[in-house]
Design a protein around this motif. Structure first.
Motif, PDB file in Angstrom:
ATOM      1  N   VAL A 545     -13.825  47.754  18.457  1.00 50.84           N
ATOM      2  CA  VAL A 545     -14.781  46.645  18.565  1.00 50.84           C
ATOM      3  C   VAL A 545     -14.899  46.268  20.037  1.00 50.84           C
ATOM      4  N   THR A 546     -16.105  46.359  20.571  1.00 49.35           N
ATOM      5  CA  THR A 546     -16.299  46.275  22.027  1.00 49.35           C
ATOM      6  C   THR A 546     -16.418  44.843  22.519  1.00 49.35           C
ATOM      7  N   THR A 547     -15.354  44.098  22.444  1.00 50.42           N
ATOM      8  CA  THR A 547     -15.311  42.754  23.012  1.00 50.42           C
ATOM      9  C   THR A 547     -14.913  42.854  24.476  1.00 50.42           C
ATOM     10  N   LEU A 548     -15.787  42.385  25.374  1.00 50.44           N
ATOM     11  CA  LEU A 548     -15.523  42.490  26.815  1.00 50.44           C
ATOM     12  C   LEU A 548     -14.994  41.168  27.349  1.00 50.44           C
ATOM     13  N   PRO A 549     -13.946  41.213  28.180  1.00 44.73           N
ATOM     14  CA  PRO A 549     -13.387  39.979  28.745  1.00 44.73           C
ATOM     15  C   PRO A 549     -14.392  39.273  29.651  1.00 44.73           C
ATOM     16  N   GLU A 550     -14.149  37.977  29.859  1.00 42.90           N
ATOM     17  CA  GLU A 550     -14.983  37.196  30.769  1.00 42.90           C
ATOM     18  C   GLU A 550     -14.633  37.517  32.226  1.00 42.90           C
ATOM     19  N   ASN A 551     -15.606  37.326  33.113  1.00 40.56           N
ATOM     20  CA  ASN A 551     -15.392  37.387  34.560  1.00 40.56           C
ATOM     21  C   ASN A 551     -14.784  38.700  35.042  1.00 40.56           C
ATOM     22  N   ILE A 552     -15.203  39.806  34.461  1.00 41.36           N
ATOM     23  CA  ILE A 552     -14.771  41.100  34.972  1.00 41.36           C
ATOM     24  C   ILE A 552     -15.831  41.614  35.936  1.00 41.36           C
ATOM     25  N   PRO A 553     -15.428  42.433  36.939  1.00 40.46           N
ATOM     26  CA  PRO A 553     -16.407  42.920  37.910  1.00 40.46           C
ATOM     27  C   PRO A 553     -17.546  43.700  37.264  1.00 40.46           C
ATOM     28  N   MET A 554     -17.229  44.438  36.213  1.00 43.22           N
ATOM     29  CA  MET A 554     -18.236  45.216  35.504  1.00 43.22           C
ATOM     30  C   MET A 554     -17.690  45.561  34.131  1.00 43.22           C
ATOM     31  N   PRO A 555     -18.575  45.792  33.150  1.00 43.35           N
ATOM     32  CA  PRO A 555     -18.096  46.140  31.805  1.00 43.35           C
ATOM     33  C   PRO A 555     -17.505  47.543  31.763  1.00 43.35           C
ATOM     34  N   VAL A 556     -16.342  47.672  31.141  1.00 41.12           N
ATOM     35  CA  VAL A 556     -15.673  48.956  30.977  1.00 41.12           C
ATOM     36  C   VAL A 556     -15.220  49.087  29.523  1.00 41.12           C
ATOM     37  N   ILE A 557     -15.574  50.187  28.907  1.00 38.28           N
ATOM     38  CA  ILE A 557     -15.110  50.489  27.555  1.00 38.28           C
ATOM     39  C   ILE A 557     -14.197  51.694  27.653  1.00 38.28           C
ATOM     40  N   GLY A 558     -12.924  51.489  27.407  1.00 37.63           N
ATOM     41  CA  GLY A 558     -11.961  52.577  27.538  1.00 37.63           C
ATOM     42  C   GLY A 558     -10.885  52.503  26.473  1.00 37.63           C
ATOM     43  N   PHE A 559     -10.696  53.582  25.732  1.00 36.91           N
ATOM     44  CA  PHE A 559      -9.625  53.677  24.749  1.00 36.91           C
ATOM     45  C   PHE A 559      -9.413  55.146  24.417  1.00 36.91           C
ATOM     46  N   THR A 560      -8.307  55.432  23.723  1.00 35.74           N
ATOM     47  CA  THR A 560      -7.927  56.812  23.462  1.00 35.74           C
ATOM     48  C   THR A 560      -7.327  56.949  22.067  1.00 35.74           C
ATOM     49  N   LEU A 561      -7.720  57.993  21.374  1.00 28.24           N
ATOM     50  CA  LEU A 561      -7.018  58.423  20.168  1.00 28.24           C
ATOM     51  C   LEU A 561      -5.855  59.301  20.624  1.00 28.24           C
ATOM     52  N   ALA A 562      -4.661  58.955  20.208  1.00 21.10           N
ATOM     53  CA  ALA A 562      -3.464  59.681  20.641  1.00 21.10           C
ATOM     54  C   ALA A 562      -2.813  60.381  19.450  1.00 21.10           C
ATOM     55  N   HIS A 563      -2.035  61.423  19.777  1.00 22.20           N
ATOM     56  CA  HIS A 563      -1.473  62.262  18.716  1.00 22.20           C
ATOM     57  C   HIS A 563      -0.169  62.891  19.198  1.00 22.20           C
ATOM     58  N   GLN A 564       0.685  63.172  18.232  1.00 20.28           N
ATOM     59  CA  GLN A 564       1.913  63.909  18.522  1.00 20.28           C
ATOM     60  C   GLN A 564       2.224  64.838  17.355  1.00 20.28           C
ATOM     61  N   GLU A 565       2.545  66.089  17.681  1.00 14.41           N
ATOM     62  CA  GLU A 565       2.899  67.046  16.643  1.00 14.41           C
ATOM     63  C   GLU A 565       4.256  66.685  16.028  1.00 14.41           C
ATOM     64  N   PRO A 566       4.578  67.266  14.878  1.00 18.58           N
ATOM     65  CA  PRO A 566       5.862  66.978  14.231  1.00 18.58           C
ATOM     66  C   PRO A 566       7.025  67.227  15.188  1.00 18.58           C
ATOM     67  N   ARG A 567       7.976  66.309  15.166  1.00 18.36           N
ATOM     68  CA  ARG A 567       9.147  66.410  16.031  1.00 18.36           C
ATOM     69  C   ARG A 567      10.243  67.166  15.304  1.00 18.36           C
TER      70      ARG A 567
END
Length: 838
Positions: A545-567
């Motif tokens: 959900v792209t909620t952007l903080p107040e008073n940031i220099p510019m809008p940035v949308i950044g996130f990652t799907l992460a994964h790990q194989e069986p240990r």
């Protein structure tokens, strides 16, 4: 200090000393060329045609990477991009691939400014292909401590070597018509509290160490830009530091390029202008623009100060060819460079063979057991803003399998250093789906690697921040192995994670620190463990959900799907590796750091390899005496087993062609050409390990003693000394002669094959005080020769090598007396010497 040991005070304008630039004010006494004069005339005319609002707007980023165009004066938008190993461009995506060269530590390990220049030429070629005018590189901060988190992104612990490599790099980029911003000015040598830390550094240490490479590059390569750092120095934040920027950089050295802030570093409108900051990045919200125009109208800032900054920006625009009427500095571009070939060459030239009991090069016909997670999934670059996305990555397994006869290479995982989740990559096929608040699809985009980083208006076609409500990463994952796979999220905000139709997380990830880039650099958080079968695809979805903080220099949308194989059980994996090694003639173990060990945004707490890799090496070495260890790290790590293995090869972060380069070196097609640009030792013995501020202050209490000078002062023996590196031949140092400050060294290739030697020259005052290093690198030169051939190198000792900064007179002081000139293979292996008196 003045008056002792034959000190002769002097100013900064000395022959052979990097002191003055070639600016329009003739600070160095050199008149402008006709082409420079013509560009200056166009710049002045353009400046005179701008009103205050336009001038203030020009000094503020219009978005993440660019300045606004001003059509009224024929000015196009100036575009910048992160470096230093590649040119990412204005989009954080692999849709537009970049050549990925080896890490800066690797480039410095070549000890070859000409090769650095060729790297710069390639990067200029890449920049022009991507429409980039200015590369945000190189990083020339020093390796003050091995714990520095961005150690891999800087060149060396030695200011002279840093300056020489940096000069080559900057020259190559700018000869391709693209500007550089040499960074981070200054003393930005660690990451902890980097936005607020006050680094307390003596004037002498600043001059002799931390400012020195900047001074060298300003004099020797005339960079078109400097980037000022986040940190403060002696109580003043660098974006407002009039003494270091206005008086030293521009005044003493004659720098005439732009001074751009590190991203979000500028804090005060009046403070930045008075301190000499030209450009505040990123935009659109900065301390410049409308705020700067108001400050002028309110009488807080003189418009002449604004004009100085605008003049610098217009000069840069003229140099890169985006100011109408001004001829660019480069009108004939260099020839096309083969990026993959150069990346491979730099990698093999950078590899440092620190130990070899005859195991390398690999004998013909040997069966090789290749072991290690990093042998299969290579780590070719460091984390943070240095990341680029190459079109291909050649792993050690790929390279060695291709180079050796079929069936002679076997592989075992051994021990996986990745103890946390990584970016979704192998086996994932994903795309980004953008929806509005009503759930309607308003656009789609590619999402290779499971990572979204949209900055400013860099959004999929048809999507705006006003309409965007959610971004869904959706697609399939086909496992390589069966077992419990872990999925998680890197980023801040509200997320929903679904795997195989089951939602495992639907909540908010909140910040844990006040680091404004925490969402980018924090570790991924695991949220699901799902039992999967190898080869059977499963649906995956991560909605943000792209909620952007107040008073940031510019809008940035950044996130990652992460994964790990069986240990799997580590002991079981090590046992498998041991059996694989026992069945081979030679075992090659690749050990590595991870992104959580070396990255922007944090410093290291120790120098250990992560996971059970040390145990793996010892177990394999016990099973096979011909064990070769390849160390895949950008900066020093402890090697507690180094005397138990047959060979140790440091491969740094070797860039996209690292696997093929490694095969070149292991098989003997090419010799490893690198020499250490920084000392490798244990954390316990390292002289400088304080990188954590106390009450916001970080005292550089070691003064001028960092790197090898600190090791020598403390009487400690490192694992491998500065300058050390073996090849596949041997060298005999025949003689050294000095005529004045010109040193000639004669060497002979006394081995059985051709090779390259780096002749290193150190200058040691015979009556050095306790507060002066015992010796310093004063010159070096590479030489190539065939078996039995002799060669001579000539090294000119710079005047600065005989000087110290006298804090009493606040000037450079030439120290008269006798000096021993020592030449050899490293700081600890000096072969020939002579004495001179100055």
């Amino acid at each position: 200090m003045a008056g002792r040991n034959g000190l002769q005070r002097g100013g900064t304008a000395m022959a052979g000393t990097p002191t003055q630039g070639l600016g329009p004010a003739h600070a160095g006494g050199t008149p402008l060329s006709p082409a420079d004069q013509a560009r200056e005339a166009v710049v002045e005319a353009a400046l005179g045609a701008l009103d205050l609002d336009a001038k203030a707007r020009l000094l503020a980023g219009q978005n993440m990477w660019s300045l606004p165009a001003l059509p009224e004066i024929g000015l196009k938008s100036l575009v910048m991009s992160d470096g230093p190993i590649g040119v990412r461009g204005v989009r954080w995506t692999s849709d537009d691939p970049s050549i990925a060269l080896p890490s800066p530590t690797a480039l410095a390990a070549t000890w070859d400014p000409a090769l650095a220049r060729r790297a710069g030429t390639l990067l200029a070629q890449e920049a022009r292909r991507k429409g980039v005018h200015v590369l945000l590189a190189p990083t020339i901060n020093l390796h003050r401590s091995p714990l520095g988190g961005r150690h891999f992104e800087a060149y060396s612990e030695d200011p002279y070597l840093t300056g020489r490599i940096g000069c080559g790099y900057v020259s190559g980029v700018q000869e391709g018509g693209v500007g550089t911003t040499v960074k981070h000015f200054v003393a930005n040598d660690a990451e902890t509290e980097r936005f607020t830390v006050n680094n307390v550094v003596s004037e002498r240490a600043l001059r002799e160490l931390y400012l020195a490479p900047f001074e060298t590059i300003v004099a020797g390569a005339h960079p078109w830009g400097i980037m000022t750092a986040y940190n403060s120095v002696n109580g003043t934040t660098m974006t407002e530091h009039h003494h270091l920027v206005g008086e030293v950089l521009r005044g003493e050295w004659g720098f005439d390029g732009i001074n751009v802030s590190d991203w979000t570093a500028a804090r005060s409108t009046t403070g930045a202008v008075e301190g000499g900051l030209d450009i505040a990045m990123p935009g659109p919200r900065t301390v410049y623009g409308d705020a700067l125009a108001r400050a002028v109208r309110d009488g807080q800032v003189e418009e002449a100060k604004v004009d100085e900054a605008v003049r610098n920006v217009l000069r840069l625009a003229a140099r890169v060819g985006i100011l109408e009427g001004a001829e660019p500095v480069v009108t004939e571009l260099p020839g096309t460079v083969d990026g993959e070939a150069l990346a491979r060459e730099i990698a093999r030239r950078s590899f440092v063979l620190v130990r070899n009991d005859g195991a390398l090069p690999l004998p013909t016909g040997h069966k090789v057991a290749l072991i290690g997670a990093a042998a299969r999934d290579a780590r070719v670059l460091g984390g943070g803003s240095a990341i680029v996305f190459p079109a291909r990555i050649v792993s050690p397994l790929d390279g060695l399998t291709a180079a050796l006869p079929e069936g002679t290479v076997t592989y075992a995982l051994g021990a996986d250093p990745n103890e946390e989740l990584a970016v979704a990559d192998k086996g994932f096929e994903l795309r980004a789906v953008c929806r509005d608040a009503d759930g309607n699809v308003i656009g789609t985009g590619s999402a290779p690697g499971g990572h979204i980083q949209w900055m400013g208006d860099d959004l999929p076609e048809g999507v705006t921040h006003a309409t965007l409500h959610t971004v869904e990463l959706t697609g399939t994952f086909t496992p390589r192995v069966s077992g419990p796979h872990t999925f998680g999220i890197k980023g801040l905000g509200a997320f929903a994670l679904t795997v195989g139709g089951t939602t495992y997380f639907d909540d908010v990830q909140r910040p844990e620190t006040d680091d404004r880039f925490e969402g980018l650099f924090r570790a991924p958080t695991p949220h699901a463990q799902v039992e999967l079968l190898a080869g059977e695809p499963v649906d995956v979805s991560l909605t943000y959900v792209t909620t952007l903080p107040e008073n940031i220099p510019m809008p940035v949308i950044g996130f990652t799907l992460a994964h790990q194989e069986p240990r799997r059980d580590p002991d079981e994996l090590i046992a498998e590796a041991v059996e694989t090694a026992r069945a081979a003639d030679t075992a090659v173990v690749v050990v590595a750091t991870t992104e959580r060990v070396e990255s922007e945004g944090f410093d290291r707490s120790d120098l250990r390899l992560p996971g059970r890799q040390d145990d793996l090496v010892r177990a394999v070495a016990a099973a096979n005496p011909n064990t070769v260890v390849v160390v895949n790290s950008g900066s020093p790590v402890e090697l507690p087993w180094r005397d138990e293995v047959a060979a140790v090869l440091l491969s740094w972060f070797p860039g996209q062609e690292g696997g093929d380069a490694l095969a070149d070196v292991l098989t003997g097609a090419h010799e490893p050409g690198g020499r250490l640009p920084t000392t490798w030792g244990t954390f316990e013995d390292a002289p400088v390990t304080q990188v954590t501020p106390a009450d916001g202050r970080l005292e550089y209490g070691e003064g001028v003693f960092i790197g090898y000078s600190a090791w020598e002062k403390e009487g400690r023996t490192p694992s491998y000394a500065f300058g050390h590196g073996l090849g596949y031949t041997t060298w005999t140092y025949e003689s050294i002669e000095a005529e004045g400050t010109t040193v000639t060294v004669r060497v002979t290739n006394s081995g059985a094959r051709a090779g390259r030697e780096v002749v290193q020259v150190y200058l040691a005052p015979t009556d050095a005080d306790a507060d002066r290093p015992a010796r310093r690198l004063a010159g070096f030169a590479g030489v190539e020769a065939g078996p039995g051939e002799s060669a001579e190198v000539t090294v000119e000792l710079p005047r600065r090598a005989f000087e110290i900064w006298d804090e009493t007179s606040n000037a450079w002081a030439f120290v008269k007396g006798a000096y021993e000139v020592q030449a050899g293979r490293s700081i600890a292996d000096r072969r020939v010497a002579t004495t001179i008196t100055v």
